[in-house]
Motif scaffolding. Structure first.
Motif, PDB file in Angstrom:
ATOM      1  N   MET A   1      -3.028  -4.635  11.863  1.00  0.00           N
ATOM      2  CA  MET A   1      -3.465  -5.164  10.641  1.00  0.00           C
ATOM      3  C   MET A   1      -4.898  -5.048  10.104  1.00  0.00           C
ATOM      4  SD  MET A   1      -1.998  -8.006   8.649  1.00  0.00           S
ATOM      5  CE  MET A   1      -0.393  -8.071   9.759  1.00  0.00           C
ATOM      6  N   ILE A   2      -6.391  -4.911  10.791  1.00  0.00           N
ATOM      7  CA  ILE A   2      -6.939  -5.356  11.351  1.00  0.00           C
ATOM      8  C   ILE A   2      -7.238  -3.938  10.494  1.00  0.00           C
ATOM      9  CG2 ILE A   2      -9.278  -4.889  11.905  1.00  0.00           C
ATOM     10  CD1 ILE A   2      -8.644  -7.533  13.347  1.00  0.00           C
ATOM     11  N   LYS A   3      -6.684  -2.378  11.658  1.00  0.00           N
ATOM     12  CA  LYS A   3      -6.912  -1.426  10.902  1.00  0.00           C
ATOM     13  C   LYS A   3      -7.023  -1.174   9.631  1.00  0.00           C
ATOM     14  CE  LYS A   3      -5.311   3.028  12.993  1.00  0.00           C
ATOM     15  NZ  LYS A   3      -4.936   3.668  13.581  1.00  0.00           N
ATOM     16  N   SER A   4      -5.393  -0.901   8.908  1.00  0.00           N
ATOM     17  CA  SER A   4      -4.248  -1.339   8.358  1.00  0.00           C
ATOM     18  C   SER A   4      -5.512  -1.668   6.986  1.00  0.00           C
ATOM     19  CB  SER A   4      -3.058  -1.592   8.074  1.00  0.00           C
ATOM     20  OG  SER A   4      -2.587  -0.828   6.841  1.00  0.00           O
ATOM     21  N   VAL A   5      -6.217  -3.123   6.650  1.00  0.00           N
ATOM     22  CA  VAL A   5      -7.548  -3.920   6.324  1.00  0.00           C
ATOM     23  C   VAL A   5      -8.823  -2.613   5.645  1.00  0.00           C
ATOM     24  CG1 VAL A   5      -8.263  -5.526   5.709  1.00  0.00           C
ATOM     25  CG2 VAL A   5      -5.955  -5.461   6.252  1.00  0.00           C
ATOM     26  N   SER A   6      -8.974  -2.720   7.344  1.00  0.00           N
ATOM     27  CA  SER A   6     -10.258  -2.185   7.051  1.00  0.00           C
ATOM     28  C   SER A   6     -10.483  -0.311   6.487  1.00  0.00           C
ATOM     29  CB  SER A   6     -10.457  -1.456   8.391  1.00  0.00           C
ATOM     30  OG  SER A   6     -10.902  -2.762   9.208  1.00  0.00           O
ATOM     31  N   ALA A   7      -8.907   0.463   6.066  1.00  0.00           N
ATOM     32  CA  ALA A   7      -9.171   1.052   6.165  1.00  0.00           C
ATOM     33  C   ALA A   7      -8.867   1.400   4.161  1.00  0.00           C
ATOM     34  CB  ALA A   7      -7.477   2.285   6.745  1.00  0.00           C
ATOM     35  N   SER A   8      -8.009   0.459   3.969  1.00  0.00           N
ATOM     36  CA  SER A   8      -7.679   0.082   2.512  1.00  0.00           C
ATOM     37  C   SER A   8      -9.325  -0.283   1.754  1.00  0.00           C
ATOM     38  CB  SER A   8      -7.293  -1.148   2.259  1.00  0.00           C
ATOM     39  OG  SER A   8      -5.565  -1.133   2.310  1.00  0.00           O
ATOM     40  N   MET A   9     -10.393  -0.941   2.242  1.00  0.00           N
ATOM     41  CA  MET A   9     -11.191  -1.454   1.846  1.00  0.00           C
ATOM     42  C   MET A   9     -12.395  -0.179   1.458  1.00  0.00           C
ATOM     43  SD  MET A   9     -12.318  -4.957   4.278  1.00  0.00           S
ATOM     44  CE  MET A   9     -13.848  -5.501   3.940  1.00  0.00           C
ATOM     45  N   GLU A  20       4.121   1.887   3.874  1.00  0.00           N
ATOM     46  CA  GLU A  20       4.647   1.278   4.980  1.00  0.00           C
ATOM     47  C   GLU A  20       4.672  -0.417   5.079  1.00  0.00           C
ATOM     48  OE1 GLU A  20       3.900   3.902   7.875  1.00  0.00           O
ATOM     49  OE2 GLU A  20       4.922   5.823   7.566  1.00  0.00           O
ATOM     50  N   ASP A  21       3.192  -0.543   5.531  1.00  0.00           N
ATOM     51  CA  ASP A  21       2.256  -1.827   5.224  1.00  0.00           C
ATOM     52  C   ASP A  21       2.831  -2.946   4.675  1.00  0.00           C
ATOM     53  OD1 ASP A  21       1.280  -0.910   7.391  1.00  0.00           O
ATOM     54  OD2 ASP A  21      -1.170  -1.445   5.803  1.00  0.00           O
ATOM     55  N   PHE A  22       3.211  -2.825   3.828  1.00  0.00           N
ATOM     56  CA  PHE A  22       4.297  -3.745   2.542  1.00  0.00           C
ATOM     57  C   PHE A  22       5.683  -3.910   2.706  1.00  0.00           C
ATOM     58  CE2 PHE A  22      -0.282  -3.439   0.709  1.00  0.00           C
ATOM     59  CZ  PHE A  22      -0.460  -5.569   1.325  1.00  0.00           C
ATOM     60  N   THR A  23       6.542  -2.705   3.109  1.00  0.00           N
ATOM     61  CA  THR A  23       8.130  -2.862   3.454  1.00  0.00           C
ATOM     62  C   THR A  23       8.254  -3.442   4.780  1.00  0.00           C
ATOM     63  OG1 THR A  23       7.380  -0.810   4.118  1.00  0.00           O
ATOM     64  CG2 THR A  23       8.188  -0.701   1.619  1.00  0.00           C
ATOM     65  N   GLU A  24       6.977  -3.570   5.931  1.00  0.00           N
ATOM     66  CA  GLU A  24       7.467  -4.168   7.182  1.00  0.00           C
ATOM     67  C   GLU A  24       6.942  -5.827   6.946  1.00  0.00           C
ATOM     68  OE1 GLU A  24       6.390  -1.455   9.919  1.00  0.00           O
ATOM     69  OE2 GLU A  24       7.510   0.338   9.090  1.00  0.00           O
ATOM     70  N   SER A  26       5.311  -8.891   5.536  1.00  0.00           N
ATOM     71  CA  SER A  26       4.373  -9.714   4.121  1.00  0.00           C
ATOM     72  C   SER A  26       3.357 -10.116   4.032  1.00  0.00           C
ATOM     73  CB  SER A  26       5.268 -11.108   4.399  1.00  0.00           C
ATOM     74  OG  SER A  26       4.351 -12.221   4.100  1.00  0.00           O
ATOM     75  N   PRO A  27       2.741  -9.311   2.577  1.00  0.00           N
ATOM     76  CA  PRO A  27       1.683  -9.811   2.194  1.00  0.00           C
ATOM     77  C   PRO A  27       0.063 -10.516   3.202  1.00  0.00           C
ATOM     78  CG  PRO A  27       2.503 -10.212   0.339  1.00  0.00           C
ATOM     79  CD  PRO A  27       3.816  -9.800   1.159  1.00  0.00           C
ATOM     80  N   VAL A  28       1.203 -11.707   3.057  1.00  0.00           N
ATOM     81  CA  VAL A  28       0.062 -12.979   2.795  1.00  0.00           C
ATOM     82  C   VAL A  28      -0.858 -12.674   4.506  1.00  0.00           C
ATOM     83  CG1 VAL A  28      -0.089 -15.594   4.015  1.00  0.00           C
ATOM     84  CG2 VAL A  28       1.582 -14.197   2.177  1.00  0.00           C
ATOM     85  N   PRO A  29      -1.020 -12.239   5.383  1.00  0.00           N
ATOM     86  CA  PRO A  29      -1.359 -11.899   6.757  1.00  0.00           C
ATOM     87  C   PRO A  29      -3.007 -10.888   6.074  1.00  0.00           C
ATOM     88  CG  PRO A  29       1.047 -11.716   7.545  1.00  0.00           C
ATOM     89  CD  PRO A  29       1.291 -11.680   6.163  1.00  0.00           C
ATOM     90  N   PHE A  30      -1.978  -9.392   5.322  1.00  0.00           N
ATOM     91  CA  PHE A  30      -3.249  -8.439   4.516  1.00  0.00           C
ATOM     92  C   PHE A  30      -3.835  -8.860   3.855  1.00  0.00           C
ATOM     93  CE2 PHE A  30       0.765  -6.152   6.009  1.00  0.00           C
ATOM     94  CZ  PHE A  30       0.096  -4.600   6.719  1.00  0.00           C
ATOM     95  N   ILE A  31      -3.554 -10.301   3.193  1.00  0.00           N
ATOM     96  CA  ILE A  31      -4.433 -11.063   2.504  1.00  0.00           C
ATOM     97  C   ILE A  31      -5.637 -12.104   2.995  1.00  0.00           C
ATOM     98  CG2 ILE A  31      -4.651 -12.288  -0.138  1.00  0.00           C
ATOM     99  CD1 ILE A  31      -2.184 -11.700  -0.651  1.00  0.00           C
TER     100      ILE A  31
END
Length: 53
Positions: A1-9, A20-24, A26-31
């Motif tokens: 999760m942190i890796k994904s959010v960091s890469a997006s930032m 893949e992140d958003f199909t598997e 909920s977006p709430v933990p990412f937010i």
């Protein structure tokens, strides 16, 4: 999760990973993780500036 959010930032996450992140999951933990990481980033910048000045 942190890796994904960091890469997006940083803007380096591939479109495939993004989808893949958003199909598997909920977006709430990412937010929530994104908000926490932004707050930590801002606090670290403030501390760094205070340390240097």
């Amino acid at each position: 999760m942190i890796k994904s959010v960091s890469a997006s930032m940083l803007g380096v996450q591939s479109q495939k990973s993004y989808e893949e992140d958003f199909t598997e999951q909920s977006p709430v933990p990412f937010i929530v993780t994104g908000i926490v990481l932004v707050i930590l980033f801002v606090v670290s910048l403030v501390l760094l500036v205070n340390f240097l000045v």
